[in-house]
Design a protein around this motif. Structure first.
Motif, PDB file in Angstrom:
ATOM      1  N   LYS A 182     -11.172  29.690  64.102  1.00 13.84           N
ATOM      2  CA  LYS A 182     -11.167  30.342  62.801  1.00 13.84           C
ATOM      3  C   LYS A 182     -12.229  31.441  62.735  1.00 13.84           C
ATOM      4  CE  LYS A 182     -11.518  29.050  57.925  1.00 13.84           C
ATOM      5  NZ  LYS A 182     -11.791  27.912  57.043  1.00 13.84           N
ATOM      6  N   ALA A 185     -10.742  24.084  65.980  1.00 18.76           N
ATOM      7  CA  ALA A 185     -10.143  24.850  64.894  1.00 18.76           C
ATOM      8  C   ALA A 185     -11.194  25.705  64.214  1.00 18.76           C
ATOM      9  CB  ALA A 185      -9.493  23.897  63.884  1.00 18.76           C
ATOM     10  N   MET A 241      -5.705  27.961  74.005  1.00 23.41           N
ATOM     11  CA  MET A 241      -6.171  28.667  72.819  1.00 23.41           C
ATOM     12  C   MET A 241      -6.712  30.052  73.154  1.00 23.41           C
ATOM     13  SD  MET A 241      -8.388  25.711  70.961  1.00 23.41           S
ATOM     14  CE  MET A 241      -8.942  26.841  69.701  1.00 23.41           C
ATOM     15  N   ARG A 253      -2.376  27.024  68.625  1.00 23.93           N
ATOM     16  CA  ARG A 253      -3.350  26.691  67.597  1.00 23.93           C
ATOM     17  C   ARG A 253      -4.181  25.477  68.031  1.00 23.93           C
ATOM     18  NH1 ARG A 253      -0.758  25.915  61.981  1.00 23.93           N
ATOM     19  NH2 ARG A 253       0.020  24.071  63.052  1.00 23.93           N
ATOM     20  N   GLN A 265      -6.409  26.106  57.990  1.00 20.28           N
ATOM     21  CA  GLN A 265      -5.387  27.042  58.454  1.00 20.28           C
ATOM     22  C   GLN A 265      -5.970  28.014  59.467  1.00 20.28           C
ATOM     23  OE1 GLN A 265      -2.002  27.312  57.329  1.00 20.28           O
ATOM     24  NE2 GLN A 265      -2.523  25.224  56.664  1.00 20.28           N
ATOM     25  N   VAL A 266      -5.317  28.103  60.602  1.00 17.88           N
ATOM     26  CA  VAL A 266      -5.748  29.095  61.573  1.00 17.88           C
ATOM     27  C   VAL A 266      -4.550  29.983  61.888  1.00 17.88           C
ATOM     28  CG1 VAL A 266      -6.649  29.501  63.873  1.00 17.88           C
ATOM     29  CG2 VAL A 266      -7.472  27.560  62.555  1.00 17.88           C
ATOM     30  N   ARG A 267      -4.685  31.219  61.596  1.00 17.59           N
ATOM     31  CA  ARG A 267      -3.583  32.154  61.846  1.00 17.59           C
ATOM     32  C   ARG A 267      -3.550  32.518  63.312  1.00 17.59           C
ATOM     33  NH1 ARG A 267      -5.014  36.838  59.976  1.00 17.59           N
ATOM     34  NH2 ARG A 267      -7.069  36.149  59.345  1.00 17.59           N
ATOM     35  N   GLU A 268      -2.411  32.701  63.812  1.00 16.08           N
ATOM     36  CA  GLU A 268      -2.324  33.205  65.176  1.00 16.08           C
ATOM     37  C   GLU A 268      -2.443  34.711  65.148  1.00 16.08           C
ATOM     38  OE1 GLU A 268       0.694  31.689  67.633  1.00 16.08           O
ATOM     39  OE2 GLU A 268       0.688  29.743  66.635  1.00 16.08           O
ATOM     40  N   GLU A 318      -4.811  22.906  66.472  1.00 14.12           N
ATOM     41  CA  GLU A 318      -4.143  21.666  66.072  1.00 14.12           C
ATOM     42  C   GLU A 318      -3.117  21.216  67.111  1.00 14.12           C
ATOM     43  OE1 GLU A 318      -4.780  24.241  64.305  1.00 14.12           O
ATOM     44  OE2 GLU A 318      -5.178  23.803  62.193  1.00 14.12           O
TER      45      GLU A 318
END
Lengths: 249, 788
Positions: free
Chosen positions: A199, A195, A220, A243, A2-5, A245
């Motif tokens: 992160k 990612a 990104m 992201r 999971q990568v938060r914006e 992804e």
């Protein structure tokens, strides 16, 4: 993963003092007929926690710029400072200390130590850092806990690059410099690596600079610097970061 | 057009120039030692053979009391005898004003024609005596040199009890006096022994030998049976007081020379060959690693479609160039040193012509061995890499051993800095390479030790022979046996601290069909001035019966303790008696036969007499002492230990030490070559890895630990192993090379071990420093661009 914006907290949008300041950076290799000008009068400010992507074709001077910022090379003229560290004119010992304490590197060819296991490659940096995270923690961050006991040559390229990321971040670097981190990887593997980098940038607020000639990655970044012929020819803020992804190429 | 691969050969040679030079010097050291030593040894043997041939050295020798010249024809008739030359040869004394030391000598008659048929003289200086001037004589060159005599000088000689003046008209070399040795004096003493050649008339009239002879030289016809000739000659001469004919092997000068050459053979042939062999092996190790370090390039060439053979040829050219460069340097150095060493030989080996010469076949052997060793290594390395798939071989660096070595972790790898773990994994993960490098470093030690060993061996030889066995300070020889009263007379002379009488008698030992011509020494029981010793250097008491033999003689005659040996006395009453071998002594210098003096006197059916006195003297009173001794009747000659020890040090000592220093020096050069190359190649193989470590922030010191950790471990194992190998090789060579006159003891002083170890460690440290400078200047950016 999971990568938060972080649109709301994008430091680039905050009025923050720059951590990196480069003025009039010029780098000339060779002399006479064989002279190659790699960087020409480059001025650059990078702020704390910023995610920068340096875009440009081969020979545009991206790597030279990154190497100078990372304390691996010295400019022919101009100045580069990181916080209160004067990088230009610093001796080898000072630069070593600078790299050791503040900089994390990720390279296109991973530069892992073949005779050390994954965990040891990470621990190698942890053992010389003043406030490292546990190597296991760094490996967890890049999703390689299960490969800790393997040697680099037993891993895929993407895995090796993620080890390189883990190794770069284990020291909790102030700045993460990545030179073509996906250059040797396929799309899917490349995304995993990106990612991991994103992160780290998000969770540790590590100032990050990524060199690439892959413009897709630019999405990104907080800011994209385009280089050509040794100059920064264009600077594009990117208010809408995507992201890892979602990066495609 | 020039082949691009050939251009690569030249560029590679240039870019690796320091490494190329160090490997070339390694080859050069091996070649130089090999070529120099063997050439010099062969020059010695060649010079001896030429001297014997040109001066017609006799094959058979016999002495008698006196025989009429008519006997000569009967000698010629013996089947197998060629030329026969009778002559008169007598012991004389020489008086010099500048010394009180009695000087003994031998006068030999020259035929009226001048040059004899056999044992001819090689005039070094001056001319032949004029037959019309019987006072003219020639002296042996060794004495002339030692006593600085020139033509025109006069010399006072006591002939048959009468003092006579002679004039020196020349000095000469003779094949029968290459070494002028005497019984009872273990080493040639050129200052106190002279050979004089005078006209037949002068000698014959002085000794009342007109129409007669007391010494005869003979040559053998081809295919002659030596034992048969000796037997016939003995039979014929027995009525005239013949002391037994003998061939060259029993001729004192030749025997000494032969043993000396055997000694030189060890120093000049065996050791240098072993030395060169080790150098060739090390070349193989170093070249193998050097080529292996180019695995990326080999793989790339393969990937581009080059055939294995083409690639191998490319590397053959590269390594052959290095080997040939080394050979060329080695030949030049070898030639240079050869001239110096032959110069040192000349003081000792008195041959008319002794020149350093480079034997062509040695050059060929040296070249072939170095080129073959280099190419074999290159071929092996190329083959190993060529067998890999190019993709595999092109992977960066040398693949590490993919084993974690669990115990490395469990014994606390958390505490061991990872750079040491890296070093340990390389060592353990590639055991064969580690072994080869370790053996390589280890083998450098014996090379240094070979040189140092000779210093120790000579020291030991002198200490044992002249400190513990021959303990007297001086010897006096008498013209005929003197009674024990003479001893009291000697002891009464101021400055004589102790005197012992010895009886020295020429004998032939016979055991079955084996014979050995020597002399037996009768020692006083409880003798303090000569103490025979066993191999543990423990004194051996002289028994009142039986005989004590030196181990070398016992071995030659195949005798053991308790065996019976026949003693044939070669003077006086010619007694023949059997005796039991009661003791075996271990002589380092010479081979002795010993009895108790009274037992020998009984055997000789004579009273309490002796013909040699050993003295311990007070050096402060030596002038007075010798002037008294000179006046004593029957004194023939003298020898002072300190004087000939000094001479020994100048000649043998000088000669051996020059060779030893050269060996040690080249050994060290090889040590540097091996260690530097190991470190250099380790660095080359891991430059990428080390630069990566530097990039992530490790300091130079931390990065150096990877290479140095590896080399330090190899060094720690290699040094003791090398000392052990050195000890073993020297033991092996010494025991295999024990000759009759000299038995080089395998004695190595602890300080020599320490010096050899320190020199190799020093070579390692200087290599470390050179490598450290390269680590300090690693181009970090270049490493990121290229993976190899």
């Amino acid at each position: 993963m999971q990568v938060r914006e972080r649109e709301a907290t994008n430091p680039a949008t905050q009025p923050q003092a720059p951590v990196f300041v480069a003025r009039g950076l010029t780098k000339v290799y060779g002399s006479g007929d064989a002279q190659v000008v790699a960087l020409k009068d480059v001025n650059l400010d990078i702020r704390q926690g910023e995610f920068i992507v340096l875009l440009g074709p081969s020979g545009s001077g991206k790597s030279t710029l990154l190497n100078i910022l990372g304390g691996l090379d010295a400019p022919t003229s101009g100045t580069a400072t990181w916080r209160d560290h004067e990088l230009t004119g610093a001796g080898d010992d000072e630069l070593t200390t600078y790299r050791r304490e503040h900089v994390g590197f990720v390279f296109q060819f991973y530069n892992l130590i073949p005779s050390l296991t994954v965990e040891e490659n990470v621990r190698l940096v942890a053992q010389i850092a003043s406030n490292p995270m546990r190597p296991a923690e760094a490996l967890e961050l890049v999703g390689l806990t299960h490969r800790a006991g393997h040697f680099p040559s037993q891993l895929s390229g993407g895995e090796q690059q993620r080890v390189a990321v883990a190794r770069a971040i284990v020291k909790r670097p102030d700045i993460l410099l990545c030179d073509e981190p996906t250059g040797a990887l396929d799309v899917d593997t490349g995304r995993l690596v990106l990612a991991a980098i994103a992160k780290v940038n998000a969770e540790l607020s590590t100032t990050t600079a990524v060199i690439t000639h892959n413009s897709a990655i630019a999405g990104m970044a907080d800011r994209v610097l385009r280089l050509s012929g040794g100059r920064i020819v264009k600077e594009e803020p990117n208010p809408k970061r995507i992201r890892a992804e979602d990066v495609t190429w | 057009m020039v082949n691009v691969l050939d251009i690569k050969v030249l560029r590679d040679l240039w870019s690796m120039r320091l490494q190329v030079l160090s490997i070339a010097l390694l080859v050069a050291a091996g070649v130089a030692v090999f070529v120099m030593s063997l050439s010099n040894y062969l020059a010695l043997v060649g010079a001896m053979e030429a001297h014997y041939r040109n001066e017609r050295f006799a094959d058979v020798f016999a002495s008698i009391t006196r025989a009429p010249l008519v006997i000569v024809d009967r000698l010629r008739e013996i089947d197998g005898v060629g030329i026969v030359e009778p002559r008169v040869a007598k012991a004389v004394r020489v008086i010099r004003e500048d010394t009180n030391l009695p000087i003994s000598g031998r006068v030999i008659s020259l035929p009226a024609s001048g040059q004899p048929l056999l044992n001819r003289l090689h005039l070094v200086q001056g001319r032949w005596p004029d037959p019309l001037h019987p006072e003219e004589i020639i002296v042996n060159a060794a004495y002339a040199e030692a006593r600085a005599m020139r033509t025109g000088d006069t010399i006072d000689v006591v002939l048959n009890g009468r003092l006579q003046d002679f004039r020196v008209v020349g000095s000469a070399l003779s094949p029968e006096f290459v070494f002028a040795t005497r019984a009872a004096v273990p080493l040639p003493d050129d200052r106190n022994f002279v050979v004089l050649w005078a006209s037949e008339d002068a000698v014959a009239s002085a000794f009342d030998m007109q129409g007669a002879f007391n010494d005869v030289l003979m040559t053998l016809a081809p295919n002659a049976s030596v034992p048969h000739v000796l037997e016939e000659v003995d039979l014929l001469l027995a009525p005239y007081g013949g002391t037994g004919a003998y061939d060259r092997s029993d001729q004192p000068s030749h025997r000494f020379l032969k043993d000396e050459l055997a000694e030189q053979e060890t120093l000049s042939m065996v050791m240098p060959s072993v030395f060169f062999g080790i150098a060739a092996f090390l070349l193989n190790v170093v070249i193998g690693r050097m080529v292996e370090a180019q695995r990326g390039q080999i793989a790339s060439l393969k990937a581009l479609g080059f055939r294995n053979l083409t690639i191998a040829l490319h590397y053959f050219k590269l390594v052959s160039a290095i080997a040939l460069l080394g050979t060329a340097i080695g030949l030049a150095l070898g030639r240079w040193f050869a001239v110096g060493v032959v110069g040192a030989y000349r003081a000792f080996f008195r041959f008319p012509l002794l020149e350093a010469q480079l034997e062509p076949w040695l050059l060929v052997v040296a070249m072939l061995v170095s080129v073959a060793a280099a190419n074999l290594a290159a071929a092996t390395a190329v083959y190993r890499i060529a067998m890999l798939a190019p993709a595999e071989a092109m992977r960066p660096g040398t693949p590490p051993a993919l084993r974690t070595f669990g115990w490395l972790q469990t014994i606390g790898s958390k505490q061991i800095p990872l750079q040491y773990v890296m070093a340990a994994r390389t060592i353990l993960g590639r055991p064969l390479r580690t072994l080869l490098t370790t053996v390589g470093i280890a083998l450098a030690i014996p090379l240094v030790l070979f040189g140092l060993y000779w210093f120790d061996a000579i020291d030991h030889m002198i200490d044992v022979s002249f400190g513990r066995i021959e303990r007297g300070d001086a010897f006096i020889t008498f013209t005929e046996p003197v009674s024990a009263d003479a001893l009291y007379e000697l002891q009464a002379i101021p400055g004589v601290l102790k005197a012992e009488l010895q009886r020295v008698v020429p004998i032939r030992l016979r055991a079955g069909h084996r014979t050995y011509r020597t002399s037996v020494t009768g020692l006083e029981s409880g003798s303090e001035l000569k103490i025979p010793r066993d191999s543990a250097l423990q004194p051996i008491a002289v028994l009142s019966d039986g005989i004590m033999l030196s181990r070398t003689i016992a071995r030659q005659l195949d005798l053991d303790l308790g065996d019976s040996v026949t003693i044939e006395v070669l003077e006086g009453n010619r007694t023949v008696r059997d005796a039991a071998v009661r003791k075996i002594s271990d002589d380092i210098l010479g081979a002795s036969v010993t009895m108790e003096r009274t037992a020998l006197n009984r055997l000789m059916r004579e009273g309490d007499v002796g013909n040699v006195a050993t003295l311990r003297i007070d050096p402060r009173q030596s002038e007075l002492l010798w002037s008294s001794i000179r006046l004593m009747p029957k004194v023939e000659g003298s020898s002072v230990k300190a004087l000939w020890l000094a001479l020994f040090n100048e000649t043998i000592g000088g000669m051996v030490l020059v060779g030893a220093l050269i060996l040690a020096g080249f050994g060290m050069l090889i040590a540097i070559g091996v260690v530097y190359n190991s470190a250099r190649i380790a660095l080359q193989e891991r430059a990428w890895e080390l630069a990566s470590l530097r990039i992530v922030g490790l300091t130079r010191r931390e990065v150096s630990a990877v290479i140095f950790g590896e080399l330090a471990v190899e060094l720690i194992v290699a040094v003791p192993a090398g000392l052990l190998i050195g000890w073993y090789l020297i033991e092996l060579i010494a025991s295999a090379r024990a000759s009759e006159s000299f038995q080089i003891p395998a004695v190595i002083d602890p300080s020599s071990y320490a010096i050899a170890a320190l020199l190799v460690i020093g070579a390692a440290v200087s290599s470390f420093i050179a490598i450290r400078r390269r680590i300090d200047t690693l181009d970090l950016v270049a490493v990121l661009k290229a993976r190899d």
